[in-house]
Structures are given as structure tokens and as C-alpha cells.
Design a protein around this motif. Structure first.
Motif, PDB file in Angstrom:
ATOM      1  N   ARG A  91      -9.068  -1.716   1.128  1.00 17.04           N
ATOM      2  CA  ARG A  91      -9.107  -0.422   1.805  1.00 17.04           C
ATOM      3  C   ARG A  91      -7.712   0.000   2.264  1.00 17.04           C
ATOM      4  NH1 ARG A  91     -14.385   0.928   3.821  1.00 17.04           N
ATOM      5  NH2 ARG A  91     -15.890  -0.752   3.479  1.00 17.04           N
ATOM      6  N   VAL A  92      -7.462   1.290   2.216  1.00 17.51           N
ATOM      7  CA  VAL A  92      -6.204   1.831   2.717  1.00 17.51           C
ATOM      8  C   VAL A  92      -6.315   2.040   4.225  1.00 17.51           C
ATOM      9  CG1 VAL A  92      -4.585   3.766   2.642  1.00 17.51           C
ATOM     10  CG2 VAL A  92      -5.713   3.002   0.543  1.00 17.51           C
ATOM     11  N   THR A  93      -5.486   1.342   4.986  1.00 15.82           N
ATOM     12  CA  THR A  93      -5.384   1.531   6.431  1.00 15.82           C
ATOM     13  C   THR A  93      -3.910   1.442   6.815  1.00 15.82           C
ATOM     14  OG1 THR A  93      -5.498  -0.813   7.059  1.00 15.82           O
ATOM     15  CG2 THR A  93      -7.611   0.319   6.734  1.00 15.82           C
ATOM     16  N   ASP A  94      -3.584   1.815   8.034  1.00 16.21           N
ATOM     17  CA  ASP A  94      -2.200   1.676   8.497  1.00 16.21           C
ATOM     18  C   ASP A  94      -1.761   0.215   8.437  1.00 16.21           C
ATOM     19  OD1 ASP A  94      -1.976   4.379   8.955  1.00 16.21           O
ATOM     20  OD2 ASP A  94      -2.452   4.242  11.099  1.00 16.21           O
ATOM     21  N   LEU A  95      -2.669  -0.709   8.812  1.00 15.12           N
ATOM     22  CA  LEU A  95      -2.322  -2.123   8.839  1.00 15.12           C
ATOM     23  C   LEU A  95      -2.071  -2.667   7.441  1.00 15.12           C
ATOM     24  CD1 LEU A  95      -1.909  -4.721  10.449  1.00 15.12           C
ATOM     25  CD2 LEU A  95      -4.376  -5.141  10.258  1.00 15.12           C
ATOM     26  N   THR A  96      -2.960  -2.353   6.489  1.00 17.11           N
ATOM     27  CA  THR A  96      -2.784  -2.885   5.139  1.00 17.11           C
ATOM     28  C   THR A  96      -1.512  -2.340   4.496  1.00 17.11           C
ATOM     29  OG1 THR A  96      -4.257  -1.162   4.272  1.00 17.11           O
ATOM     30  CG2 THR A  96      -5.232  -3.314   4.733  1.00 17.11           C
ATOM     31  N   GLN A  97      -1.157  -1.121   4.816  1.00 15.86           N
ATOM     32  CA  GLN A  97       0.084  -0.566   4.273  1.00 15.86           C
ATOM     33  C   GLN A  97       1.307  -1.246   4.890  1.00 15.86           C
ATOM     34  OE1 GLN A  97      -0.020   3.820   3.086  1.00 15.86           O
ATOM     35  NE2 GLN A  97      -1.544   3.800   4.708  1.00 15.86           N
TER      36      GLN A  97
END
Length: 285
Positions: free
Chosen positions: A172-178
Motif C-alpha cells: 500500500r502507498v502511505t507516507d511511511l512506506t514511501q
């Protein structure tokens, strides 16, 4: 083959990736400490066996062992039901076979950790023992060399996944994963280096008819350390293994199962596709 994966697959997958993440963070962290302060690089089981003497160490060993078993179950079900939509052509079947083999390897590590938790002692030397058994078979040395070549190929595949960032497809795209993506990318590349070295050790064990030449993570890191600027190389790869552990923890939290989640979840792959089609703003509005 069902169109949708059973719901119970998702928590099993998450437990497996969480345990795998813990393993690589511990192994990478101890190896990084050895590179900085001196000491011998340890293999997976040997490194984790140090937990036995820590408070809650046995409970943690059991948790990781069960998690590794969960990872095995996830990968075997994943391969059998094609939960990641790999397909049934030659490429898809090869990918699914790789998933099953990866699962069995981690299940063996889980069984070894369970034995350690029960006080059976460290089960080190796994690669050498397996190589010795394989070498005793007809055409054994040649089989060992084939396993080595396949393992080297797996290492290059891990490296490719890191460089091309294909690992992001089902996350999933999230601020954390980015924000964590640089660590995840470095982790796959480091894992690729270690796996490729393990494959090289296995290959030369078959070539030399000597199972003692084979080795796992500990031997691979020791090989790096013996090279010029070895402590630096070992430290960089050890830090990368910590990054690979972080990547697995990200997958434990944010990974999806395509046949369970459907096509509407905003993963990195879907985001890239929508961006290429000029539909990203509409999808995120």
C-alpha cells in the motif's frame, strides 16, 4: 482455483513477514556490531540462539519460530492457489515454485528455532549438512553445483527486485512506506549479495566434492569480511540486512494479497499505472 483468497490467509501472511523481519533485523544488527567492534559473523540460527539467555528470550524464540512456520504456510498456499496472480505459464510456474521453496526453507528455520527454544542447542551448519546429504546421492556433486547455480540466480533476482523496485507492487502507498523505501531497496540488494555468495559457496562445495565449503549467512558474511576492505563491506551488507528486515516488517503491515484485496487498493503498482494513464488525480481526489 478460487477467485478470492480465504480471509485467514492474510493474518498468516502478516505473522510470517513479521517473524522474517525480526530475524533479519537481529542477524543484521549482530553482524553490523561484529563488523564495527570485531567478532565472528553468525548465521541465522546461531544469532537467534543468543536470545535464549535474554529476559523473555525463549518466548520470543517461540514467537519467531511460529511466525516462520506461518511464513511457510503462507508461501505454500500462495504457490498452490496462485494468490499473487503469477499465472500457469512457464514463468508463472517458476515463480510459484520459488515461493514454495522459499516457504520450506523458512519452515526449516522455524523448526530449528523451536528446537533451540526447547533447549536442544543451536542447529548450526544447516547448509553444510544439507549439502553433505545431497552429495551422497547419485550424481551428487553435480546436483550440488546445480543448486548453487540456482541459488546464485535467486541472489541476482533479489538484487533485481531491489534495483527495479518490483517489491513495491503489492504494498500500500502511505507516507511511511514511501519514507522507508530507501531502506527497503537497500535491503533487497543486500539480501541479493548474501544469497549470491551462499550460492557460490554451495557451487564450489560441489565442484570440490567438499560439503565443508558450503555455508549460510554467517559464512557469506565472513567471506565478505575476508575481502579487501572487508569490515566495511560486511558492515554495509549487514546494515542492508537490517533494511531487509524493515522491508519485511513493512510487508507485515502494508502488504496486500491480490486475490483477497481486489484491484481497488492503492498500491505502488496501481499508483504508477494510474499516473501513467493520467488518472492519478481523479483516483486520489
Amino acid at each position: 482455483m478460487p477467485d478470492k483468497a480465504p480471509a485467514w490467509v492474510v493474518p498468516v501472511m502478516r505473522a510470517g513477514y513479521a517473524a522474517r523481519g525480526a530475524v533479519y533485523i537481529i542477524v543484521g544488527g549482530l553482524s553490523l556490531s561484529a563488523a564495527i567492534y570485531g567478532g565472528q559473523a553468525q548465521g541465522t540460527t546461531d544469532a537467534l540462539s543468543t536470545l535464549r539467555d535474554e529476559p523473555w528470550g525463549i518466548a520470543l524464540l517461540w514467537a519467531i519460530a511460529i511466525g516462520m512456520m506461518a511464513y511457510m504456510v503462507w508461501r505454500l498456499i500462495d504457490a498452490a492457489m496462485d494468490l499473487e496472480c503469477e499465472g500457469s505459464d512457464a514463468k508463472g510456474l517458476a515463480a510459484r515454485a520459488g515461493q514454495a521453496i522459499t516457504g520450506l526453507i523458512h519452515g526449516a528455520i522455524g523448526a530449528s528455532l523451536a528446537a533451540t527454544a526447547m533447549g536442544a542447542g543451536s542447529q548450526g551448519g544447516g547448509a553444510q549438512t544439507a549439502t553433505q546429504k545431497l552429495m551422497a546421492m547419485p550424481w551428487g556433486p553435480y546436483l550440488v553445483m546445480v543448486v548453487g547455480i540456482v541459488t546464485i540466480g535467486a541472489g541476482f533476482y533479489y538484487g533485481y527486485k531491489g534495483i527495479a523496485e518490483t517489491y513495491k507492487a503489492d504494498i500500500r502507498v502511505t507516507d511511511l512506506t514511501q519514507k522507508l523505501n530507501p531502506a527497503m531497496k537497500a535491503g533487497f540488494i543486500a539480501e541479493g549479495v548474501v544469497v549470491a555468495i551462499i550460492g557460490g559457496l554451495i557451487f564450489f562445495a560441489g565442484l570440490n566434492h567438499n560439503p565443508g565449503d558450503a555455508g549460510g549467512v554467517g559464512e557469506a558474511l565472513s567471506t565478505l569480511r575476508a575481502a579487501p576492505y572487508g569490515a566495511i563491506l560486511m558492515g554495509v551488507i549487514a546494515a542492508g540486512l537490517v533494511g531487509f528486515g524493515i522491508e519485511n516488517l513493512v510487508e507485515a503491515r502494508y502488504r496486500i494479497v491480490p486475490r483477497h484485496s481486489g484491484e481497488d487498493v492503492m498500491t505502488f503498482a496501481r499508483r504508477a499505472k494510474l499516473k501513467a494513464e493520467g488518472k492519478l488525480r481523479e483516483a486520489t481526489a
